[in-house]
Design a protein around this motif. Structure first.
Motif, PDB file in Angstrom:
ATOM      1  N   CYS A   1       0.829  -1.207   0.000  1.00 55.39           N
ATOM      2  CA  CYS A   1       0.000   0.000   0.000  1.00 55.39           C
ATOM      3  C   CYS A   1       0.866   1.260   0.000  1.00 55.39           C
ATOM      4  CB  CYS A   1      -0.924   0.006   1.209  1.00 55.39           C
ATOM      5  SG  CYS A   1      -2.143  -1.329   1.195  1.00 55.39           S
ATOM      6  N   THR A   2       0.513   2.187  -0.858  1.00 60.37           N
ATOM      7  CA  THR A   2       1.180   3.482  -0.962  1.00 60.37           C
ATOM      8  C   THR A   2       0.112   4.558  -1.126  1.00 60.37           C
ATOM      9  OG1 THR A   2       1.368   3.225  -3.372  1.00 60.37           O
ATOM     10  CG2 THR A   2       3.249   2.499  -2.041  1.00 60.37           C
ATOM     11  N   PRO A   3       0.446   5.827  -0.905  1.00 63.35           N
ATOM     12  CA  PRO A   3      -0.563   6.892  -1.028  1.00 63.35           C
ATOM     13  C   PRO A   3      -1.212   6.984  -2.405  1.00 63.35           C
ATOM     14  CG  PRO A   3       1.338   7.697   0.180  1.00 63.35           C
ATOM     15  CD  PRO A   3       1.713   6.344  -0.334  1.00 63.35           C
ATOM     16  N   ASP A   4      -0.489   6.561  -3.449  1.00 60.68           N
ATOM     17  CA  ASP A   4      -1.055   6.674  -4.800  1.00 60.68           C
ATOM     18  C   ASP A   4      -1.725   5.383  -5.269  1.00 60.68           C
ATOM     19  OD1 ASP A   4       1.245   5.209  -5.000  1.00 60.68           O
ATOM     20  OD2 ASP A   4       1.992   6.192  -6.808  1.00 60.68           O
ATOM     21  N   LEU A   5      -1.881   4.398  -4.379  1.00 54.18           N
ATOM     22  CA  LEU A   5      -2.550   3.157  -4.746  1.00 54.18           C
ATOM     23  C   LEU A   5      -4.039   3.417  -4.958  1.00 54.18           C
ATOM     24  CD1 LEU A   5      -1.860   0.025  -4.952  1.00 54.18           C
ATOM     25  CD2 LEU A   5      -2.878  -0.142  -2.670  1.00 54.18           C
ATOM     26  N   LEU A   6      -4.588   2.886  -6.040  1.00 55.55           N
ATOM     27  CA  LEU A   6      -5.996   3.083  -6.378  1.00 55.55           C
ATOM     28  C   LEU A   6      -6.811   1.834  -6.063  1.00 55.55           C
ATOM     29  CD1 LEU A   6      -5.581   4.809  -9.871  1.00 55.55           C
ATOM     30  CD2 LEU A   6      -6.031   5.908  -7.662  1.00 55.55           C
ATOM     31  N   PRO A   7      -8.126   1.986  -5.825  1.00 51.48           N
ATOM     32  CA  PRO A   7      -8.971   0.814  -5.586  1.00 51.48           C
ATOM     33  C   PRO A   7      -8.868  -0.230  -6.695  1.00 51.48           C
ATOM     34  CG  PRO A   7     -10.168   2.811  -5.029  1.00 51.48           C
ATOM     35  CD  PRO A   7      -8.877   3.245  -5.649  1.00 51.48           C
ATOM     36  N   ALA A   8      -8.756   0.235  -7.931  1.00 50.97           N
ATOM     37  CA  ALA A   8      -8.649  -0.698  -9.063  1.00 50.97           C
ATOM     38  C   ALA A   8      -7.380  -1.532  -8.980  1.00 50.97           C
ATOM     39  CB  ALA A   8      -8.682   0.075 -10.377  1.00 50.97           C
ATOM     40  N   ASP A   9      -6.342  -1.007  -8.337  1.00 49.07           N
ATOM     41  CA  ASP A   9      -5.102  -1.769  -8.183  1.00 49.07           C
ATOM     42  C   ASP A   9      -5.280  -2.955  -7.245  1.00 49.07           C
ATOM     43  OD1 ASP A   9      -3.725   0.064  -9.800  1.00 49.07           O
ATOM     44  OD2 ASP A   9      -3.302   1.372  -8.080  1.00 49.07           O
ATOM     45  N   ILE A  10      -6.344  -2.938  -6.466  1.00 49.84           N
ATOM     46  CA  ILE A  10      -6.609  -4.007  -5.503  1.00 49.84           C
ATOM     47  C   ILE A  10      -7.658  -4.977  -6.029  1.00 49.84           C
ATOM     48  CG2 ILE A  10      -7.523  -4.536  -3.210  1.00 49.84           C
ATOM     49  CD1 ILE A  10      -6.302  -1.971  -2.205  1.00 49.84           C
ATOM     50  N   ILE A  11      -8.814  -4.451  -6.418  1.00 49.96           N
ATOM     51  CA  ILE A  11      -9.915  -5.339  -6.796  1.00 49.96           C
ATOM     52  C   ILE A  11      -9.946  -5.652  -8.286  1.00 49.96           C
ATOM     53  CG2 ILE A  11     -11.295  -4.517  -4.865  1.00 49.96           C
ATOM     54  CD1 ILE A  11     -12.962  -2.908  -6.860  1.00 49.96           C
ATOM     55  N   GLY A  12      -9.315  -4.801  -9.109  1.00 45.09           N
ATOM     56  CA  GLY A  12      -9.333  -5.003 -10.558  1.00 45.09           C
ATOM     57  C   GLY A  12     -10.144  -3.934 -11.266  1.00 45.09           C
ATOM     58  N   THR A  13     -10.165  -3.995 -12.586  1.00 48.73           N
ATOM     59  CA  THR A  13     -10.873  -2.979 -13.375  1.00 48.73           C
ATOM     60  C   THR A  13     -11.204  -3.533 -14.762  1.00 48.73           C
ATOM     61  OG1 THR A  13     -10.763  -0.685 -14.130  1.00 48.73           O
ATOM     62  CG2 THR A  13      -8.764  -1.997 -14.358  1.00 48.73           C
ATOM     63  N   GLN A  14     -11.877  -2.717 -15.547  1.00 49.00           N
ATOM     64  CA  GLN A  14     -12.183  -3.093 -16.928  1.00 49.00           C
ATOM     65  C   GLN A  14     -11.230  -2.379 -17.880  1.00 49.00           C
ATOM     66  OE1 GLN A  14     -16.479  -2.225 -17.229  1.00 49.00           O
ATOM     67  NE2 GLN A  14     -16.799  -4.434 -17.416  1.00 49.00           N
ATOM     68  N   ILE A  15     -10.683  -3.128 -18.819  1.00 51.16           N
ATOM     69  CA  ILE A  15      -9.734  -2.600 -19.797  1.00 51.16           C
ATOM     70  C   ILE A  15     -10.292  -2.805 -21.199  1.00 51.16           C
ATOM     71  CG2 ILE A  15      -7.396  -2.824 -20.741  1.00 51.16           C
ATOM     72  CD1 ILE A  15      -6.465  -3.738 -18.022  1.00 51.16           C
ATOM     73  N   TYR A  16     -10.193  -1.758 -22.003  1.00 47.44           N
ATOM     74  CA  TYR A  16     -10.708  -1.839 -23.382  1.00 47.44           C
ATOM     75  C   TYR A  16      -9.708  -2.565 -24.273  1.00 47.44           C
ATOM     76  CZ  TYR A  16     -12.750  -0.433 -27.833  1.00 47.44           C
ATOM     77  OH  TYR A  16     -13.309  -0.431 -29.096  1.00 47.44           O
ATOM     78  N   ASN A  17     -10.182  -3.617 -24.919  1.00 46.39           N
ATOM     79  CA  ASN A  17      -9.366  -4.400 -25.843  1.00 46.39           C
ATOM     80  C   ASN A  17      -9.637  -3.913 -27.259  1.00 46.39           C
ATOM     81  OD1 ASN A  17      -8.223  -6.369 -27.550  1.00 46.39           O
ATOM     82  ND2 ASN A  17      -8.512  -7.986 -26.018  1.00 46.39           N
ATOM     83  N   GLN A  18      -8.642  -3.260 -27.875  1.00 45.69           N
ATOM     84  CA  GLN A  18      -8.842  -2.704 -29.218  1.00 45.69           C
ATOM     85  C   GLN A  18      -9.010  -3.785 -30.270  1.00 45.69           C
ATOM     86  OE1 GLN A  18      -5.507  -0.063 -29.873  1.00 45.69           O
ATOM     87  NE2 GLN A  18      -6.547   1.648 -28.857  1.00 45.69           N
ATOM     88  N   ALA A  19      -8.450  -4.949 -30.026  1.00 47.98           N
ATOM     89  CA  ALA A  19      -8.543  -6.035 -31.008  1.00 47.98           C
ATOM     90  C   ALA A  19      -9.976  -6.559 -31.116  1.00 47.98           C
ATOM     91  CB  ALA A  19      -7.591  -7.168 -30.640  1.00 47.98           C
TER      92      ALA A  19
END
Length: 346
Positions: free
Chosen positions: A95-113
């Protein structure tokens, strides 16, 4: 304490039988699993017997644990050692001050392919999650763990993803709040932890042993797991079957109720320092931890002494003290001892 509760506790204590549904084979199995975890811990960590007890007990009770100390006292090493003993999925989140919630639980990423959004699950999806220096992250990031720890699932992009079904335990470490660069955990956050352990500096002899192990390379040497996830699941089921008499349950309830009325306890001067008592989660934590403590001590039933043994771990992060306690240098452990001593043991 309420007079009716006191009388009920005393009456039940006079006729408290001890019985259990645990057979001899399961009991012997549980003792072997506990021994293996204990031995593995001792190979990697010097001293810290109280921390070892709390870590093993929290695993038996299937609960999350918060560990606090100044930097450098092997919090991370101890947490990793107890999780490495089990052949399960392990993840460490620094954990660091710049850690985001998405860095822990995950997120959605757009796949250009594929021109579609894809869900990338975060490191929290593991059997053992080491949340290192949790109070160095922001309040927003700390709150990202609440749903995962309590509900055992998270929501990403409107869809729910469940934690591992077999075992999911968060081992979080934190530095004291007076340390630079820390963000105090909210009461809602700390209450999600089954227990909180505070560790202190090693003795001179332990310090010498640490140096010897560092020099010989024993601590950094990789050791194979000695247990499986199935072993932990089974021993958790066994721990859940440890017998708790009605008198002990009333004893737990009496302690919890006393914490909420600390300023009304006759002759208890420390009651004026209590800002807020504990929630029903404390009663549940007492029950689970007392069962784990009894099993670790070689018994299939809980005694009032088991409740007393875990009093600090269960209550120190739940009882809120006011500013007068800080000004008068009154520790939460001192207040806990006073509250527990005010309740008659059945």
């Amino acid at each position: 304490m309420d007079e009716n509760v006191q009388n009920m506790t005393e009456e039940l204590g006079k006729k408290a039988p001890s019985k259990s549904n645990i057979n001899e084979i399961d009991f012997a199995y549980s003792q072997e699993v506990i021994r293996k975890m204990s031995d593995y811990f001792d190979e990697k960590v010097v001293g810290q017997k109280q921390l070892k007890f709390s870590l093993i007990a929290s695993i038996l009770a299937d609960g999350h644990i918060l560990i606090e100390s100044v930097p450098g006292l092997a919090k991370t090493t101890a947490a990793k050692a107890i999780s490495d003993a089990v052949d399960g999925k392990f993840a460490r989140i620094q954990c660091t001050p710049d850690l985001l919630p998405a860095d822990i639980i995950g997120t959605q990423i757009y796949n250009q392919a594929t021109c579609k959004f894809e869900t990338m699950l975060g490191p929290v999806f593991a059997n053992f999650v080491l949340l290192d220096e949790v109070n160095r992250s922001s309040a927003k990031t700390q709150s990202a763990m609440l749903e995962a720890m309590q509900e055992k699932h998270v929501t990403i992009g409107g869809k729910t993803y469940n934690m591992p079904e077999d075992i999911f335990i968060v081992i979080a470490t934190q530095n004291p709040i007076e340390q630079e660069g820390t963000y105090p955990l909210s009461e809602a956050q700390t209450d999600r932890f089954l227990i909180k352990e505070v560790i202190t500096y090693p003795t001179a002899a332990e310090e010498v042993e640490i140096l010897k192990r560092i020099e010989s390379g024993v601590i950094s040497e990789k050791t194979d797991p000695v247990l499986t996830i199935q072993d932990i699941n089974k021993v958790q089921d066994i721990a859940d079957q440890v017998y708790v008499d009605e008198a002990v349950k009333w004893y737990i309830s009496s302690i919890v109720v006393a914490s909420r009325r600390a300023n009304q306890i006759p002759g208890f001067e420390l009651g004026k320092y209590v800002r807020i008592g504990v929630s029903p989660r404390a009663s549940i934590a007492f029950l689970k931890m007392a069962k784990a403590a009894a099993l670790m001590m070689g018994r299939t039933y809980v005694t009032p002494e088991d409740v007393k043994v875990v009093r600090h771990q269960v209550l120190r992060h739940r009882i809120g003290l006011n500013y007068s306690a800080v000004a008068d240098n009154i520790s939460v452990e001192t207040v806990i001892d006073g509250i527990v001593n005010s309740v008659k043991t059945p």
